[in-house]
Motif scaffolding. Structure first.
Motif, mmCIF file in Angstrom:
data_model
loop_
_atom_site.group_PDB
_atom_site.id
_atom_site.type_symbol
_atom_site.label_atom_id
_atom_site.label_comp_id
_atom_site.label_asym_id
_atom_site.label_seq_id
_atom_site.Cartn_x
_atom_site.Cartn_y
_atom_site.Cartn_z
ATOM 1 N N ASP A 1 0.843 -1.196 0.000
ATOM 2 C CA ASP A 1 0.000 0.000 0.000
ATOM 3 C C ASP A 1 0.886 1.256 0.000
ATOM 4 O OD1 ASP A 1 -3.053 0.824 0.764
ATOM 5 O OD2 ASP A 1 -1.589 2.237 1.587
ATOM 6 N N ALA A 2 0.506 2.222 -0.800
ATOM 7 C CA ALA A 2 1.339 3.426 -0.949
ATOM 8 C C ALA A 2 1.485 4.182 0.376
ATOM 9 C CB ALA A 2 0.750 4.337 -2.006
ATOM 10 N N ASP A 3 0.500 4.088 1.242
ATOM 11 C CA ASP A 3 0.540 4.851 2.491
ATOM 12 C C ASP A 3 0.854 3.996 3.718
ATOM 13 O OD1 ASP A 3 0.052 7.288 1.250
ATOM 14 O OD2 ASP A 3 -2.120 6.969 1.275
ATOM 15 N N ARG A 4 1.388 2.816 3.506
ATOM 16 C CA ARG A 4 1.754 1.968 4.649
ATOM 17 C C ARG A 4 2.888 2.628 5.432
ATOM 18 N NH1 ARG A 4 4.440 0.358 0.278
ATOM 19 N NH2 ARG A 4 6.645 -0.194 0.402
ATOM 20 N N ASP A 5 3.041 2.227 6.670
ATOM 21 C CA ASP A 5 4.214 2.653 7.417
ATOM 22 C C ASP A 5 5.405 1.785 7.002
ATOM 23 O OD1 ASP A 5 2.739 4.548 8.699
ATOM 24 O OD2 ASP A 5 2.563 3.450 10.599
ATOM 25 N N PHE A 6 6.589 2.366 7.128
ATOM 26 C CA PHE A 6 7.816 1.666 6.722
ATOM 27 C C PHE A 6 8.642 1.277 7.940
ATOM 28 C CE2 PHE A 6 6.711 3.404 2.718
ATOM 29 C CZ PHE A 6 7.450 2.756 1.739
ATOM 30 N N PHE A 7 9.129 0.043 7.928
ATOM 31 C CA PHE A 7 10.133 -0.363 8.912
ATOM 32 C C PHE A 7 11.446 -0.586 8.168
ATOM 33 C CE2 PHE A 7 12.631 -3.620 11.109
ATOM 34 C CZ PHE A 7 12.841 -2.950 12.310
ATOM 35 N N ILE A 8 12.447 0.219 8.519
ATOM 36 C CA ILE A 8 13.760 0.132 7.869
ATOM 37 C C ILE A 8 14.759 -0.405 8.887
ATOM 38 C CG2 ILE A 8 15.636 1.469 6.807
ATOM 39 C CD1 ILE A 8 13.100 1.273 5.080
ATOM 40 N N ILE A 9 15.470 -1.441 8.485
ATOM 41 C CA ILE A 9 16.470 -1.985 9.386
ATOM 42 C C ILE A 9 17.826 -1.419 8.993
ATOM 43 C CG2 ILE A 9 16.825 -4.157 8.114
ATOM 44 C CD1 ILE A 9 16.671 -5.259 11.227
ATOM 45 N N SER A 10 18.384 -0.623 9.902
ATOM 46 C CA SER A 10 19.676 0.001 9.632
ATOM 47 C C SER A 10 20.799 -0.845 10.215
ATOM 48 C CB SER A 10 19.692 1.425 10.216
ATOM 49 O OG SER A 10 20.752 2.189 9.694
ATOM 50 N N LYS A 11 20.541 -1.437 11.395
ATOM 51 C CA LYS A 11 21.565 -2.322 11.979
ATOM 52 C C LYS A 11 21.410 -3.696 11.315
ATOM 53 C CE LYS A 11 20.863 -4.283 15.958
ATOM 54 N NZ LYS A 11 20.922 -4.630 17.363
ATOM 55 N N GLY A 12 22.074 -3.812 10.185
ATOM 56 C CA GLY A 12 21.863 -4.960 9.312
ATOM 57 C C GLY A 12 22.143 -6.303 9.949
ATOM 58 N N ASN B 1 17.740 -2.926 1.781
ATOM 59 C CA ASN B 1 18.876 -3.841 1.887
ATOM 60 C C ASN B 1 19.810 -3.314 2.965
ATOM 61 O OD1 ASN B 1 17.666 -4.808 -0.390
ATOM 62 N ND2 ASN B 1 19.462 -4.677 -1.699
ATOM 63 N N ALA B 2 20.062 -4.138 3.941
ATOM 64 C CA ALA B 2 20.974 -3.709 5.001
ATOM 65 C C ALA B 2 22.231 -4.565 4.940
ATOM 66 C CB ALA B 2 20.295 -3.836 6.356
ATOM 67 N N GLY B 3 23.133 -4.293 5.827
ATOM 68 C CA GLY B 3 24.369 -5.079 5.880
ATOM 69 C C GLY B 3 25.543 -4.181 6.175
ATOM 70 N N SER B 4 25.610 -3.089 5.450
ATOM 71 C CA SER B 4 26.657 -2.111 5.695
ATOM 72 C C SER B 4 26.056 -1.026 6.583
ATOM 73 C CB SER B 4 27.105 -1.530 4.360
ATOM 74 O OG SER B 4 28.109 -0.584 4.584
ATOM 75 N N LEU B 5 26.755 -0.644 7.629
ATOM 76 C CA LEU B 5 26.143 0.268 8.608
ATOM 77 C C LEU B 5 26.220 1.721 8.163
ATOM 78 C CD1 LEU B 5 27.436 -1.517 11.817
ATOM 79 C CD2 LEU B 5 25.192 -1.699 10.736
ATOM 80 N N HIS C 1 23.726 3.274 6.595
ATOM 81 C CA HIS C 1 22.940 3.496 5.380
ATOM 82 C C HIS C 1 21.436 3.571 5.653
ATOM 83 C CE1 HIS C 1 26.127 2.738 2.274
ATOM 84 N NE2 HIS C 1 26.708 2.261 3.356
ATOM 85 N N GLY C 2 20.957 2.712 6.540
ATOM 86 C CA GLY C 2 19.511 2.609 6.744
ATOM 87 C C GLY C 2 18.893 3.891 7.279
ATOM 88 N N LEU C 3 19.597 4.565 8.203
ATOM 89 C CA LEU C 3 19.016 5.786 8.763
ATOM 90 C C LEU C 3 18.848 6.876 7.696
ATOM 91 C CD1 LEU C 3 17.919 7.638 10.930
ATOM 92 C CD2 LEU C 3 20.229 7.979 11.779
ATOM 93 N N PRO C 4 19.902 7.232 6.950
ATOM 94 C CA PRO C 4 19.664 8.229 5.895
ATOM 95 C C PRO C 4 18.649 7.767 4.852
ATOM 96 C CG PRO C 4 21.948 7.410 5.825
ATOM 97 C CD PRO C 4 21.342 6.932 7.096
ATOM 98 N N PHE C 5 18.613 6.479 4.567
ATOM 99 C CA PHE C 5 17.615 5.948 3.624
ATOM 100 C C PHE C 5 16.205 6.188 4.176
ATOM 101 C CE2 PHE C 5 15.315 2.221 1.709
ATOM 102 C CZ PHE C 5 15.526 2.528 0.378
ATOM 103 N N ALA C 6 16.034 5.913 5.463
ATOM 104 C CA ALA C 6 14.735 6.143 6.115
ATOM 105 C C ALA C 6 14.373 7.623 6.113
ATOM 106 C CB ALA C 6 14.788 5.614 7.556
ATOM 107 N N LEU D 1 15.376 1.105 12.697
ATOM 108 C CA LEU D 1 16.074 0.472 13.818
ATOM 109 C C LEU D 1 17.585 0.571 13.617
ATOM 110 C CD1 LEU D 1 15.732 -1.341 16.418
ATOM 111 C CD2 LEU D 1 16.181 -3.269 14.885
ATOM 112 N N CYS D 2 18.227 1.262 14.544
ATOM 113 C CA CYS D 2 19.682 1.469 14.446
ATOM 114 C C CYS D 2 20.375 0.807 15.638
ATOM 115 C CB CYS D 2 20.008 2.961 14.488
ATOM 116 S SG CYS D 2 19.046 3.944 13.334
ATOM 117 N N GLY D 3 21.648 0.530 15.477
ATOM 118 C CA GLY D 3 22.429 0.047 16.610
ATOM 119 C C GLY D 3 23.074 1.221 17.333
#
Lengths: 264, 294
Positions: free
Chosen positions: A51-62, A110-114, A116-121, A140-142
């Protein structure tokens, strides 16, 4: 520990065993946070996954990506029968890190390298503002991840753009205890003009209350939750032995650790 | 070229509500009106290349069309992991426009030189690299690609061709002339010099503005005994893999006029640098003669 916490951890153990890889200490420290977000907070369900208006969960601590599958299995989006035989296999779409190009929904980055997820979010949250979408973004960040410069840079941008649709969760499992002293994170984030709340990251009721409280604050300030957690929480062995930062259980260990979780 | 680009950006921001533009603190004067009118979509983010790539990737994930403008070395070298992880790996489309091509900031030292840009970008599969030879070509190539959903890097030069300005198409070489003794690959702003040397000679001249993906098909049609001269304003050998792949199975003899793979520790003018490193008509003429003779 609540029943769902035990189920999630046992499933994470099983997947790590099947895959013969994983960072279980880190997965165990954030599982309760991820579950509360998906179960109580986010505008997300299997039906809304695209859904276009769903909430997003981004994992930054890969390194904790393996926490996603047990949660999405319990939410009915994936099935253990599908993932367990496949995870880590050569042609599989399931592994220790995710590849969103192999999915149509469910996996958001896509996570794995630290770092990245926060600026992507932040980019997603900024796009939501531009598109005037009600979608919120949870990332979610470490705690150790905040050694990366891109983390702080994106906080400046989030604050300047008044992204009150962004919630940064720091899985504060004292990784930085083994690294440089980061000082007072709450004060630092507040200085970046974030609304910041510290909470017990294994207390699901407290987590729910915190996220709900922040959700009501449409005040032009991005949000941050410092979740105080314990690496390996739910397993005494894992808490006491840092070898479980990067180790997967063999059959015997799977049995032993699952029993520990059951009794926790 | 820079002016044409900024004019195009202003038009894009005004007319297309799903486009966004971020400058890392350059070119603001030319777009001051849209910066003021559309602050949500058109922003001077400050000195912030690496995180900006991730933020732009996030916006692309939500269906927006982000374009970033900055200085080439900071856009393609400081940000290498963002290019790999956030753009290429996730298959997200962001346009990256870099000024300061190769040695366009000739007095600033190695921090501002970037002859290695093409080589760097070619290391990450899925990225596109475009080096227009004129303002007109920039607009043609930008219009053809900016919504294609791929990470696309544009190298904007301050020294465009003056005498040769063919229409160009993304991913296609232009056959400038046909001949049988050798094939000359003229890259971007080197076209004028190449044409001056090659006019009237029995050699094929192919003009390339899209360097990744490289049009192997067109080059493959002009083998000419495997004698290839590549004239490129980047590090020497940046196109060698593509050239050999174009003639797979056949031997090729490659001569090149290009920047050497070394740290440039000199200053002076753009012209002095081109002279010093041999990106000149005279050197093209000399290399071509040797190639044909040997």
């Amino acid at each position: 520990m609540e029943l769902i916490s035990k189920i999630l951890r046992k499933n994470a153990l099983y997947l790590s065993h099947k895959c013969q890889d994983g960072n279980l200490q880190s997965v165990f420290s954030c599982l309760d946070v991820v579950w509360v977000l998906y179960d109580k907070i986010m505008n997300w369900s299997p039906e809304l996954a695209q859904d276009a208006d769903r909430d997003f969960f981004i994992i930054s601590k890969g390194q904790a990506t393996l926490a996603l599958y047990p949660v999405l299995i319990e939410k009915g989006y994936f099935s253990m029968d599908e993932i367990a035989p496949q995870i880590g296999k050569f042609d599989s779409r399931y592994c220790i890190q995710t590849d969103l190009t192999k999915f149509e929904g469910g996996i958001e980055n896509n996570a794995g390298s630290l770092g990245h997820g926060l600026p992507f979010a932040v980019g997603i949250a900024n796009a939501n503002k531009i598109k005037k979408s009600p979608s919120s973004v949870y990332v979610l960040c470490g705690d150790g991840e905040f050694c990366e410069g891109t983390m702080w840079e994106s906080l400046i941008f989030a604050s300047a753009k008044k992204l009150d649709n962004l919630t940064v969760i720091i899985d504060d499992n004292n990784s930085v205890g083994a690294m440089v002293d980061m000082g007072d994170m709450k004060a630092k984030l507040s200085a970046f003009n974030f609304d910041v709340i510290e909470v017990d990251g294994h207390d699901m009721k407290a987590l729910e209350k915190t996220f709900k409280e922040l959700k009501t604050l449409k005040n032009g300030k991005p949000k941050a939750v410092i979740a105080k957690t314990i690496r390996g929480y739910g397993s005494k062995t894992m808490i006491e032995n840092d070898i479980w930062f990067h180790k997967s259980p063999n059959a015997e260990e799977l049995d032993m650790l699952s029993k520990e979780v059951e009794l926790a | 070229m820079r002016r044409a680009f900024l004019k195009r950006v202003a038009e894009m921001i005004r007319n297309e509500a799903d486009t966004t533009f971020f400058t890392v603190d350059i070119g603001m004067w030319a777009i001051r009106d849209v910066l003021k009118e559309f602050p949500d979509r058109c922003t001077n983010v400050g000195i912030y290349e690496d995180g900006m790539f991730s933020i732009a990737a996030g916006m692309a994930r939500r269906g927006l069309v982000p374009t970033i403008f900055g200085i080439q070395p900071y856009l393609v070298e400081r940000t290498l992991e963002q290019i790999k992880m956030d753009l290429a790996y996730q298959k997200l489309g962001v346009n990256v426009i870099g000024t300061g091509a190769a040695v366009d900031y000739p007095k600033y030292g190695y921090s501002h030189y970037c002859a290695e840009d093409l080589h760097v970008i070619k290391a990450i599969p899925g990225c596109e690299f475009i080096a227009p030879g004129s303002a007109k070509q920039f607009i043609q190539l930008f219009n053809q690609t900016y919504r294609n959903g791929h990470p696309t890097f544009f190298r904007v030069s301050d020294h465009p061709n003056q005498n040769n300005d063919p229409d160009v198409e993304f991913g296609k070489a232009v056959v400038m002339q046909k001949g049988s003794k050798a094939t000359v690959i003229a890259v971007s702003i080197m076209l004028d010099a190449v044409m001056e040397v090659c006019k009237g000679k029995d050699v094929t001249v192919l003009y390339y503005t899209t360097l990744e993906p490289f049009d192997r098909e067109t080059l493959g049609q002009y083998y000419n005994n495997g004698k290839i001269l590549v004239v490129e304003p980047e590090f020497e050998g940046s196109l060698t893999f593509d050239i050999t792949k174009s003639f797979e199975g056949k031997p090729v003899q490659i001569e090149s006029v290009a920047f050497p793979r070394e740290i440039f520790r000199n200053y002076g003018t753009y012209e002095e640098k081109m002279q010093y490193y041999g990106l000149t008509k005279e050197n093209i003429e000399k290399k071509l003669e040797v190639l044909i003779r040997v």
